[in-house]
Structure formats: structure tokens, C-alpha cells
Design a protein around this motif. Structure first.
Motif, PDB file in Angstrom:
ATOM      1  N   ALA A  65       0.784  -1.191  -0.060  1.00 56.67           N
ATOM      2  CA  ALA A  65       0.174   0.133  -0.066  1.00 56.67           C
ATOM      3  C   ALA A  65       0.997   1.312  -0.283  1.00 56.67           C
ATOM      4  O   ALA A  65       1.885   1.335   0.856  1.00 56.67           O
ATOM      5  CB  ALA A  65      -0.943   0.027   1.140  1.00 56.67           C
ATOM      6  N   CYS A  66       0.518   2.313  -0.993  1.00 55.12           N
ATOM      7  CA  CYS A  66       1.461   3.352  -0.922  1.00 55.12           C
ATOM      8  C   CYS A  66       0.377   4.497  -1.277  1.00 55.12           C
ATOM      9  O   CYS A  66      -0.213   4.772  -2.029  1.00 55.12           O
ATOM     10  CB  CYS A  66       2.338   3.104  -2.156  1.00 55.12           C
ATOM     11  N   LEU A  67       0.345   5.424  -0.124  1.00 57.03           N
ATOM     12  CA  LEU A  67      -0.413   6.594  -0.078  1.00 57.03           C
ATOM     13  C   LEU A  67       0.295   7.868  -0.471  1.00 57.03           C
ATOM     14  O   LEU A  67       1.453   8.013   0.149  1.00 57.03           O
ATOM     15  CB  LEU A  67      -1.109   6.826   1.202  1.00 57.03           C
ATOM     16  N   ILE A  68      -0.154   8.555  -1.503  1.00 58.91           N
ATOM     17  CA  ILE A  68       0.570   9.864  -1.790  1.00 58.91           C
ATOM     18  C   ILE A  68      -0.198  11.272  -1.474  1.00 58.91           C
ATOM     19  O   ILE A  68      -1.114  11.188  -1.760  1.00 58.91           O
ATOM     20  CB  ILE A  68       0.787   9.818  -3.441  1.00 58.91           C
ATOM     21  N   ASN A  69       0.315  11.671  -0.485  1.00 59.44           N
ATOM     22  CA  ASN A  69      -0.127  13.248   0.019  1.00 59.44           C
ATOM     23  C   ASN A  69       0.282  14.451  -0.770  1.00 59.44           C
ATOM     24  O   ASN A  69       1.565  14.319  -0.751  1.00 59.44           O
ATOM     25  CB  ASN A  69      -0.050  13.250   1.571  1.00 59.44           C
ATOM     26  N   ARG A  70      -0.390  15.333  -1.202  1.00 59.14           N
ATOM     27  CA  ARG A  70       0.082  16.377  -1.603  1.00 59.14           C
ATOM     28  C   ARG A  70      -0.601  17.745  -0.797  1.00 59.14           C
ATOM     29  O   ARG A  70      -1.961  17.714  -0.730  1.00 59.14           O
ATOM     30  CB  ARG A  70      -0.565  16.654  -3.239  1.00 59.14           C
ATOM     31  N   TYR A  71       0.343  18.481  -0.438  1.00 55.27           N
ATOM     32  CA  TYR A  71       0.029  19.708   0.545  1.00 55.27           C
ATOM     33  C   TYR A  71       0.114  20.754  -0.082  1.00 55.27           C
ATOM     34  O   TYR A  71       1.151  20.896  -1.198  1.00 55.27           O
ATOM     35  CB  TYR A  71       0.985  19.441   1.779  1.00 55.27           C
ATOM     36  N   GLN A  72      -0.542  21.806   0.010  1.00 56.50           N
ATOM     37  CA  GLN A  72      -0.425  23.197  -0.523  1.00 56.50           C
ATOM     38  C   GLN A  72      -0.301  24.008   0.534  1.00 56.50           C
ATOM     39  O   GLN A  72      -0.793  23.620   1.716  1.00 56.50           O
ATOM     40  CB  GLN A  72      -1.220  23.659  -1.623  1.00 56.50           C
ATOM     41  N   VAL A  73      -0.172  25.487   0.466  1.00 57.30           N
ATOM     42  CA  VAL A  73      -0.159  26.292   1.463  1.00 57.30           C
ATOM     43  C   VAL A  73      -1.449  26.033   2.474  1.00 57.30           C
ATOM     44  O   VAL A  73      -2.536  26.159   1.976  1.00 57.30           O
ATOM     45  CB  VAL A  73       0.117  27.731   1.168  1.00 57.30           C
ATOM     46  N   GLY A  74      -1.092  25.933   3.682  1.00 60.22           N
ATOM     47  CA  GLY A  74      -2.370  25.792   4.631  1.00 60.22           C
ATOM     48  C   GLY A  74      -2.965  24.337   4.705  1.00 60.22           C
ATOM     49  O   GLY A  74      -3.545  24.161   5.787  1.00 60.22           O
TER      50      GLY A  74
END
Ligand code: MD6
Ligand code: FE
Length: 218
Positions: free
Chosen positions: A121-130
Motif C-alpha cells: 500500500a502506498c498513499l501519496i499526499n499532496r500539500y499546498q499552503v495551509g
């Protein structure tokens, strides 16, 4: 330039280990050499399974955008959190785990003594400002014996690393492009989170931070 300052620059990009707890480590710069390949692989994954803001069981939309690869993917909706064999958005299987992902996860786990780690299992998280991830435990997996390997790319973030109770004091650990966190054993269920991402630009990811977490879920 003083000699000490020169040394500090000389050591930039060097792989080194920081111990957070008995079975929890930050491997500074461990993924740096593969960063461009990892980001290219994320691009390929997201063509097939796009980033989306999942809804929590409580009905709130998450500020972090997520997608998955591998045979199992982590999903959340009004029914709860779980691992699913297919992408609810497309009905298709998640994209295959890129070889560069699996290789990195195995090497990082082995580096701190978790041999034979084969995540599916591989979860990819993408964050932007906030974007933030409130204090949580990773406990949707069936297998707590296996560690979790977590890779940070792009804009830096502040990681909160706590104890086994939500109310335990948390340490603040800055995570930079190329850093890898590995934890398991008695530390596997520690509370942790990410503070709201600060406005910044990274040469390889622009305004974004990406985090890739590898687990044995089934
Ligand atoms: C993040 N990481 O770094 C969020 N979970 O964006 C996690 O939630 C996490 O880094 C389990 C183990 C390592 C992690
Ligand atoms: Fe987590």
C-alpha cells in the motif's frame, strides 16, 4: 566564510540518521538522489488516479489531496477509513507501485533494521499552503508488525511526533525534501501530524509538498 560555516555547507545533502524514539528514525536526505525519479513517478500515477480531497467520516473535506498506488489504497468517506483494492473514483485498480518507490522503501526500512519490508500500500499526499494533517494514529492496517516508511519531497513541513496518548507532549521535527521517516515496533501507534504548510516554493515541486507513505496493510 568561516571554516565552521563552510563545513555546514559541505555536509548539506549528506545522508544521516536522527533517532526520534527507540524504533523511529529520520533518515535525512535518504531519498535525495532519487527525488526527480520519484516525482516523475508521481506524475505517472496521477494521470491514472488523480489527487482528490477525501471526506472524513465526520463529513469534513481534507485539506491534503491524496491518491494511491500499489495493490491497496487508503480511502476515506462518510462510511469510514479503509484500504480498498480499487480507486472509488474510477472503479479501476490503483496504478502499480513504481519500481523506484518499492526499491527506496525497502532500502530505507532495511537501513534501520526492518528487513524484508514489502509494502503493498502506498498513499501519496499532496500539500499546498495551509494544508495540514491533524494529530492521528495510523491504525487502519491489519499488520502492525511491519514499519511505515514516509518520504518527504518539495516544500518543507513541520512534523509533530507524539506518544501513544493523544494528549502526550509532541516533538516538532522539520521535514525537508529528500528526508525519509521510518518507524515501527513499539512506536508504530504513536500520534503524529503535520502543521499547516507555510507558503514556500521548491525548485522541483513549486508550491507543493509531497509525502509518500508505504505500509503493509493486509
Ligand atoms: C506526512 N505523514 O508526512 C504525513 N504516518 O505528510 C504521516 O501521517 C505518517 O509520516 C505514519 C508514518 C509516517 C508518517
Ligand atoms: Fe500517519
Amino acid at each position: 566564510m568561516t571554516l565552521a560555516l563552510f563545513d555546514a555547507f559541505e555536509n548539506e545533502g549528506e545522508v544521516r540518521q536522527e533517532k526520534l524514539a527507540s524504533h523511529a528514525f529520520v533518515l535525512r536526505n535518504f531519498a535525495l538522489a532519487q527525488a526527480s525519479h520519484l516525482l516523475a513517478a508521481i506524475e505517472v500515477v496521477q494521470l491514472q488516479a488523480s489527487f482528490r480531497h477525501l471526506v472524513t467520516p465526520g463529513g469534513l473535506q481534507m485539506s491534503v489531496a491524496m491518491t494511491n498506488c500499489g495493490t491497496l489504497g487508503w480511502v476515506s468517506d462518510r462510511r469510514g477509513y479503509r484500504y480498498a483494492e480499487s480507486d472509488p473514483q474510477s472503479g479501476q485498480a490503483w496504478p502499480a507501485m513504481p519500481a523506484v518507490f518499492l526499491d527506496l522503501a525497502k532500502r530505507a526500512a532495511a537501513e534501520v533494521g526492518f528487513s524484508d519490508f514489502t509494502p503493498e500500500a502506498c498513499l501519496i499526499n499532496r500539500y499546498q499552503v495551509g494544508s495540514r494533517l491533524s494529530l492521528h494514529q495510523d491504525k487502519d492496517e491489519e499488520n502492525y508488525a511491519a514499519p511505515i516508511v514516509s518520504v518527504s519531497l518539495g516544500v518543507p513541513a513541520m512534523f509533530l511526533f507524539g506518544g501513544l496518548q493523544r494528549s502526550d507532549k509532541t516533538a516538532r521535527v522539520p521535514l525537508f525534501h529528500g528526508d525519509v521517516v521510518v518507524w515501527g515496533g513499539p512506536d508504530r501507534l504513536r500520534y503524529h501530524g503535520i502543521l499547516p504548510l507555510k507558503q514556500a516554493q521548491h525548485a522541483m515541486t513549486g508550491e507543493y509538498r509531497f509525502n509518500i507513505t508505504f505500509r503493509k496493510a493486509g
